[in-house]
Design an enzyme around this catalytic site. Sequence first.
Site, PDB file in Angstrom:
ATOM      1  CG  LEU A 167      52.057  21.257  -0.632  1.00 24.05           C
ATOM      2  CD1 LEU A 167      51.054  21.055  -1.753  1.00 24.05           C
ATOM      3  CD2 LEU A 167      53.447  21.094  -1.196  1.00 24.05           C
ATOM      4  N   GLY A 277      36.908  18.382  -2.547  1.00 19.79           N
ATOM      5  CA  GLY A 277      37.562  17.223  -3.137  1.00 19.79           C
ATOM      6  C   GLY A 277      39.027  17.248  -2.758  1.00 19.79           C
ATOM      7  CB  CYS A 280      44.432  15.936   1.875  1.00 18.17           C
ATOM      8  SG  CYS A 280      46.112  15.788   1.298  1.00 18.17           S
TER       9      CYS A 280
HETATM   10  C1  UDX Z   1      44.415  20.557   1.685  1.00 15.19           C
HETATM   11  C2  UDX Z   1      44.920  21.458   2.826  1.00 15.19           C
HETATM   12  O1  UDX Z   1      44.454  22.795   2.604  1.00 15.19           O
HETATM   13  C3  UDX Z   1      46.432  21.419   2.883  1.00 15.19           C
HETATM   14  O2  UDX Z   1      46.899  22.162   3.985  1.00 15.19           O
HETATM   15  C4  UDX Z   1      46.890  19.980   3.008  1.00 15.19           C
HETATM   16  O3  UDX Z   1      48.299  19.905   2.983  1.00 15.19           O
HETATM   17  C5  UDX Z   1      46.317  19.132   1.894  1.00 15.19           C
HETATM   18  O4  UDX Z   1      44.900  19.240   1.853  1.00 15.19           O
HETATM   19  P1  UDX Z   1      44.202  20.791  -0.960  1.00 15.19           P
HETATM   20  O5  UDX Z   1      43.375  19.563  -0.879  1.00 15.19           O
HETATM   21  O6  UDX Z   1      45.305  20.841  -1.947  1.00 15.19           O
HETATM   22  O7  UDX Z   1      44.866  21.107   0.462  1.00 15.19           O
HETATM   23  O8  UDX Z   1      43.250  22.040  -1.292  1.00 15.19           O
HETATM   24  P2  UDX Z   1      42.298  23.009  -0.430  1.00 15.19           P
HETATM   25  O9  UDX Z   1      42.545  24.382  -0.875  1.00 15.19           O
HETATM   26  O10 UDX Z   1      42.375  22.762   1.007  1.00 15.19           O
HETATM   27  O11 UDX Z   1      40.855  22.615  -0.970  1.00 15.19           O
HETATM   28  C6  UDX Z   1      40.260  21.358  -0.727  1.00 15.19           C
HETATM   29  C7  UDX Z   1      38.857  21.337  -1.269  1.00 15.19           C
HETATM   30  O12 UDX Z   1      38.003  22.184  -0.516  1.00 15.19           O
HETATM   31  C8  UDX Z   1      38.737  21.818  -2.724  1.00 15.19           C
HETATM   32  O13 UDX Z   1      37.832  21.011  -3.424  1.00 15.19           O
HETATM   33  C9  UDX Z   1      38.210  23.232  -2.575  1.00 15.19           C
HETATM   34  O14 UDX Z   1      37.521  23.677  -3.712  1.00 15.19           O
HETATM   35  C10 UDX Z   1      37.297  23.068  -1.376  1.00 15.19           C
HETATM   36  N1  UDX Z   1      37.055  24.342  -0.657  1.00 15.19           N
HETATM   37  C11 UDX Z   1      38.086  25.016  -0.083  1.00 15.19           C
HETATM   38  C12 UDX Z   1      35.750  24.838  -0.541  1.00 15.19           C
HETATM   39  O15 UDX Z   1      34.808  24.224  -1.045  1.00 15.19           O
HETATM   40  N2  UDX Z   1      35.542  25.999   0.151  1.00 15.19           N
HETATM   41  C13 UDX Z   1      36.558  26.700   0.735  1.00 15.19           C
HETATM   42  O16 UDX Z   1      36.275  27.736   1.357  1.00 15.19           O
HETATM   43  C14 UDX Z   1      37.873  26.183   0.621  1.00 15.19           C
END
Ligand code: UDX
Length: 468
Positions: A167, A277, A280
């Site tokens: 998730l 950020g 994970c």
């Molecule tokens: C992530 C994984 O997506 C998920 O499958 C796993 O279980 C846990 O780690 P999460 O950290 O909750 O989930 O959020 P995610 O939507 O992946 O975003 C992570 C970071 O990347 C955020 O800071 C987000 O702003 C950034 N991001 C995401 C970008 O900068 N660009 C994008 O295109 C997507």
Amino acid sequence: MAPVKVTKICCIGAGYVGGPTCAVIALKCPHITVTIVDLNQARVDAWNSPDFKLPIYEPGLEEVVREARGRNLFFSTDVDKGILEADLIFVSVNTPTKKSGVGAGFAADLNYVELATRRIAQVATSSKIVVEKSTVPCRTAESMRTILEANSKPNCHFDILSNPEFLAEGTAITDLFAPDRVLIGSLQTPEGISACASLTEVYANWVPKDRILNVGLWSSELSKLAANAMLAQRISSINALSAICEATGANIDEVAHAIGYDTRIGPKFLKASVGFGGSCFQKDILNLVYLSESLHLPEVAAYWRQVVEMNEHQKRRFSKRVVDTMFNTITGKRIAVLGFAFKADTGDTRESAAITLIRDFQSEKAYVNVYDPQVVEEQIWTDLAEASPLVPEEQIKKQVRICKSAMEACKDAEAVVIATEWKEFNEINWEEVYQSMNKPAFVFDGRLLVDAEKLRNIGFKVVTIGRP
Ligand code: UDX
Ligand code: ADP
């Protein structure tokens, strides 16, 4: 071996993963009693709060808890009772990066997993299926099995499964309702396969069977690290390209759009930003780096390490662009930082880029007004203190003010920095913001959120990631 029919589940750890995951299991499986236990009394109290002031903000979560809590979903600090009664136990405790000792700064701290595992062995009086839900390094299940077997009572048998959670915060409930896949790893022994079938039956209450993947234990553990590493790598790749765009006149949005049309690449997860950020990505990659080094694969380690280094570089680059643009000094200037969470629709701040940006602005002796719609004030102070351990708290509080609205944060500022892509930042009255700011009024969009042309027409000087 006939699989055990699961009727009682215990989840150890009521955090961002265990809480929503097991709340949804309870919602979708009314015939299963789900008890989520945690040592943290305040957290459990919040899950149980009569007015549903839950400890984490997640769209749709409150509705799930409202429907299931008290019916077949319970929150408690009585860890032992939870363990005793369950036939299946999720271990969903925190696994932060180690701060000291062997592997400090890279390896996962498995102390919480080990303590929870030892507790299960000590307390259980009947056989259990123990499911590793926390993200852990490869072969952790093996250690858990050894601990359980060495400490179990006669006639107690433990089967270990790996069932990593995919998730994403902010969309946790929709992700859990309709997951791309559910991954269950087990030993390929008759007992392991039978335990796997028991957990498969739980998910099959709402997830189509062809989306439930059964694999070996080690593949399952590695797949979670691999998925996060590849997602993070995509962001570092697009962010690396954003630097080229800024230097050449290309537009990163147009580049992302163009490459995303290739069906092999696809359009998702190509949004350039001030840096990723969350709890994970960085942790899991560092974990993979540590694993690679332990396996004497230095080139593999260096490859993955670069994904994190590029992310750090992106944050530094952005802070520097703010200073450079504002005539090479922000000393004494007031900067409004909009957003403190690591992404929109969450109150989570772990590894948020906003923390690094504010720390950089502080060390340039700027004043910072910060506003986030979900992050609690106390959390902001904790994060800023941790980011600058040598700066006294009074000094931080002199330079940083926490505001109750975006309008309040922007008043009398010289610049607005968008650090989190909250939808409301797009909807604020930018004309009014402009009137209330000192001139020239700058907007630095670290999230490709606002309509730069519209803001320029109002009078703002706009700087956007990935645009010259
Ligand atoms: C992530 C994984 O997506 C998920 O499958 C796993 O279980 C846990 O780690 P999460 O950290 O909750 O989930 O959020 P995610 O939507 O992946 O975003 C992570 C970071 O990347 C955020 O800071 C987000 O702003 C950034 N991001 C995401 C970008 O900068 N660009 C994008 O295109 C997507
Ligand atoms: P995640 O994002 O992985 O869910 P969190 O830090 O949000 O991680 O949540 C982990 C939870 O696990 C915390 O609330 C913590 O109190 C709880 N926890 C850690 N160790 C134990 C334990 N041995 N028994 C019960 N709860 C635990």
